[in-house]
Design an enzyme around this catalytic site. Structure first.
Site, PDB file in Angstrom:
ATOM      1  CB  SER A  74      -0.965  -0.053   1.189  1.00  0.00           C
ATOM      2  OG  SER A  74      -1.943   0.962   1.103  1.00  0.00           O
ATOM      3  CG  ASP A 119      -7.538  -2.431  -3.619  1.00  0.00           C
ATOM      4  OD1 ASP A 119      -8.113  -1.590  -2.907  1.00  0.00           O
ATOM      5  OD2 ASP A 119      -6.301  -2.560  -3.651  1.00  0.00           O
ATOM      6  CG  HIS A 175      -5.965  -1.614  -0.059  1.00  0.00           C
ATOM      7  ND1 HIS A 175      -5.503  -1.232  -1.311  1.00  0.00           N
ATOM      8  CD2 HIS A 175      -5.188  -0.961   0.838  1.00  0.00           C
ATOM      9  CE1 HIS A 175      -4.497  -0.383  -1.169  1.00  0.00           C
ATOM     10  NE2 HIS A 175      -4.277  -0.212   0.122  1.00  0.00           N
TER      11      HIS A 175
END
Length: 206
Positions: free
Chosen positions: A110, A160, A191
């Protein structure tokens, strides 16, 4: 191994496999820390050395590697500054830890994946490859760097809610235009990281 002061709080774990050709640069997501991705690094590349810094920017008390204005909207000036700051830390770490002779592969999740992509684009001399888990385009430099034959793995989630398939495709196209060899693995998750991502990244790294 106890860390020394290089400007970032960090952990360094030496290789447990003397034959391992890699050091993993582990870059956590928002709210993580320097210990969070150590197990992930071992799972992806057993026996490899691991260097794991903690992001220096705080967002509501949660560490990040650079500031953002909103979800998916980055403070580009801060991103550029923090990218060079991180690159300088890595170069300083090479004078302290036995990084020489091993390929440096970023493993970012991320926010960590985004600054790893920014390292590729702004400081291409730093990394020998990258595993980017749930990344998006951090910025578009002009001119593009020469990433000829640099291997990049992107782990994307079909569900996601933060990174759309179009954003993943945009990053792939950007890295390929710079010459990188990009492999994309689409998992069924969102995610968050899944065991599917771990297994795919490990198989890709070989």
């Amino acid at each position: 191994m106890r860390s020394v002061d290089l400007g970032f709080e960090h952990r360094y774990l030496p290789a447990t496999d003397p034959a391992s050709p890699r050091t993993l640069l582990l870059l956590h997501g928002t709210g993580g820390g320097e210990s969070d991705l150590l197990p992930l690094g071992e799972a992806i590349a057993p026996g490899a050395a691991r260097l794991s810094p903690r992001g220096k920017v705080l967002e509501r008390g949660m560490p990040r590697f650079f500031r953002r204005i909103a979800e998916g909207v980055f403070d580009l000036d801060d991103l550029r500054f923090r990218t060079h700051e991180l690159a300088d830390f890595i170069q300083a770490a090479a004078d302290v830890y036995p990084l020489a002779g091993r390929k440096l592969i970023a493993v970012g999740l991320s926010n960590g994946a985004n600054i790893a992509a920014s390292l590729l684009l702004l400081r291409p001399e730093i990394l020998d490859g990258a595993i980017l888990l749930r990344p998006m385009v951090p910025l578009i430099p002009d001119p593009l760097p020469d990433l000829s034959n640099v291997p990049v793995f992107i782990g994307a989630g079909r569900g996601d809610p933060i990174v759309s398939p179009a954003q993943t495709a945009e990053l792939v196209e950007l890295l390929q235009r710079a010459g990188a060899q990009v492999s994309v693995h689409w998992g069924p998750g969102g995610h968050g990281l899944t065991i599917d991502d771990v297994n795919a990244a490990r198989a890709w790294l070989g």
